[in-house]
Design an enzyme around this catalytic site. Structure first.
Site, PDB file in Angstrom:
ATOM      1  CB  ALA A  25     -13.144  -7.521  15.960  1.00  0.00           C
ATOM      2  CG  LEU A  28      -9.018 -11.741   6.867  1.00  0.00           C
ATOM      3  CD1 LEU A  28      -9.336 -11.426   5.411  1.00  0.00           C
ATOM      4  CD2 LEU A  28      -7.664 -12.441   6.958  1.00  0.00           C
ATOM      5  N   GLY A  29     -11.283 -10.376   9.934  1.00  0.00           N
ATOM      6  CA  GLY A  29     -12.250 -11.045  10.813  1.00  0.00           C
ATOM      7  C   GLY A  29     -13.654 -10.532  10.558  1.00  0.00           C
ATOM      8  CG  ASN A 115      -0.603 -10.840   6.464  1.00  0.00           C
ATOM      9  OD1 ASN A 115      -1.143 -11.508   5.585  1.00  0.00           O
ATOM     10  ND2 ASN A 115      -0.904  -9.576   6.701  1.00  0.00           N
ATOM     11  NE  ARG A 143     -12.060  -1.941  12.111  1.00  0.00           N
ATOM     12  CZ  ARG A 143     -11.573  -2.163  13.313  1.00  0.00           C
ATOM     13  NH1 ARG A 143     -10.449  -2.843  13.462  1.00  0.00           N
ATOM     14  NH2 ARG A 143     -12.195  -1.720  14.374  1.00  0.00           N
ATOM     15  CE  LYS A 197      -1.327 -12.858   1.571  1.00  0.00           C
ATOM     16  NZ  LYS A 197      -2.302 -12.853   2.629  1.00  0.00           N
ATOM     17  CG  ASN A 205       4.026  -5.950   2.933  1.00  0.00           C
ATOM     18  OD1 ASN A 205       3.855  -6.052   1.726  1.00  0.00           O
ATOM     19  ND2 ASN A 205       3.146  -6.404   3.792  1.00  0.00           N
ATOM     20  CG  ASN A 215       1.467  -1.973  -2.494  1.00  0.00           C
ATOM     21  OD1 ASN A 215       1.826  -1.486  -1.425  1.00  0.00           O
ATOM     22  ND2 ASN A 215       0.558  -2.933  -2.564  1.00  0.00           N
TER      23      ASN A 215
HETATM   24  O1  PAF Z   1       0.362  -6.996   2.696  1.00  0.00           O
HETATM   25  C1  PAF Z   1      -0.233  -6.491   1.759  1.00  0.00           C
HETATM   26  O2  PAF Z   1      -0.702  -5.348   1.791  1.00  0.00           O
HETATM   27  C2  PAF Z   1      -0.458  -7.283   0.487  1.00  0.00           C
HETATM   28  O3  PAF Z   1      -0.248  -8.627   0.758  1.00  0.00           O
HETATM   29  C3  PAF Z   1       0.364  -6.818  -0.703  1.00  0.00           C
HETATM   30  C4  PAF Z   1       0.678  -7.962  -1.603  1.00  0.00           C
HETATM   31  C5  PAF Z   1       1.645  -6.130  -0.331  1.00  0.00           C
HETATM   32  C6  PAF Z   1      -0.479  -5.910  -1.543  1.00  0.00           C
HETATM   33  O4  PAF Z   1      -0.899  -4.738  -0.895  1.00  0.00           O
END
Ligand code: PAF
Length: 323
Positions: A25, A28-29, A115, A143, A197, A205, A215
């Protein structure tokens, strides 16, 4: 334009025979549960005895800035489930699935939204007879407070099978998820998409977490500039060794920098985890690259260094949690 299915504007009925269960929860959920038909979508409790209510209430700000009150059931029985969406953090996936999987009907498709890589293969290897599929999504959700989800931007979701029985149900899963109004497509080469991805996440990250920055700010940092070429070499070598279509290190770097520029003001999910005091998914991103490289006899010192550094960071709740 399809909308989330709030308690004040319930969806049309007619899907009553297809209950969708959401395990996890988080942002994304909650996003998927909000857009799927309200009367047949519910959450699977991780600890049913700790529930204080039969319902989970939260607010959703949709991608056009409109507010919705969302109410979804906590599901106690799972025997009628026709689709399970697993939206837990990568590191929690096996532990969350193991206690409930025997309560799901054998033909129930299990769609993994994690992820990085590693957790999806672990599920497919542990339950090879189950219809296991993976999803790769660009839907952006965050969130900012526990009972509020923001659908920051619409994206696409690609679904592909990880097991043989998963391949047989991919079209049915896509039809069922398309009822959300979100964009869902089939992907025969889901591993390639997940790798694409992962490469972007591996190049953005950990830098945002170590430097504690948004970012876009990584692009001019010495840490990024000193290591990004070697990191992309390591990724390109591993992708090739995995037997996937190859990408030059330059192509990978261009893609990482393009995403970092396009999401310059965003807080990455890994930095967000630190700011919320949660464990990160580093073991499934740079940690996975370092581990797979070792297994295949390749060197990946930059991925290893970034994974080691992120593992030693101390989570620090931060009031600046917008994304
Ligand atoms: O993990 C994330 O936050 C996203 O996939 C990315 C691409 C780094 C953009 O915020």
């Amino acid at each position: 334009m399809p909308s989330p299915q709030s308690s004040s504007s319930p969806s049309q009925s007619g899907y009553g025979d297809d209950p969708v269960a959401v395990l996890g929860a988080g942002a994304l959920g909650r996003l998927w549960a909000a857009y799927l038909p309200s009367e047949t979508t519910g959450f699977v409790p991780r600890n049913a005895s700790a529930l204080s209510s039969f319902k989970l209430n939260y607010h959703l700000e949709d991608d056009r800035g409109r507010e919705h009150d969302i109410v979804r059931r906590w599901l106690t029985g799972l025997s009628g489930t026709s689709l399970l969406l697993v939206t837990t953090k990568a590191g929690d996936t096996l532990d969350a699935l193991a206690p409930i999987i025997d309560r799901l009907p054998a033909p129930c498709p299990i769609v993994l939204f994690q992820n990085g890589l590693g957790s999806q293969q672990a599920v497919a290897e542990r339950w090879p007879g189950r219809p296991v599929l993976a999803a790769s999504t660009t839907e952006a959700a965050n969130r900012p407070t526990p009972d509020r989800v923001v659908h920051a931007a619409r994206g696409h979701t690609w679904i592909g099978a990880l097991t043989e029985t998963g391949a047989a149900v991919t079209s049915a899963v896509i039809r069922q998820l398309a009822r959300s109004g979100l964009e869902v497509r089939g992907e025969e080469r889901i591993l390639e998409r997940l790798w694409g991805k992962l490469a972007v996440n591996a190049g953005i990250n950990p830098f945002t977490a170590i430097l504690d920055c948004r970012n876009g700010d990584i692009l001019t940092s010495p840490l990024f500039l000193d290591h990004i070429d070697a990191l992309c070499d390591e990724l390109a070598n591993l992708i090739e060794a995995e037997g996937l279509p190859s990408h030059s290190p330059r192509e990978l770097r261009d893609n990482i920098e393009r995403v970092a520029r396009n999401t310059a003001a965003n807080t990455s999910s890994m930095r967000g985890d630190f700011q919320s005091g949660r464990a990160t998914e580093i073991d499934y991103i740079n940690g996975y690259v370092a581990r797979r490289s070792r297994e295949l006899g390749l060197a990946a010192p930059v991925n290893q260094m970034l994974a080691d550094r992120v593992r030693t960071l101390v989570p620090h709740p931060n009031p600046e949690r917008s994304s």
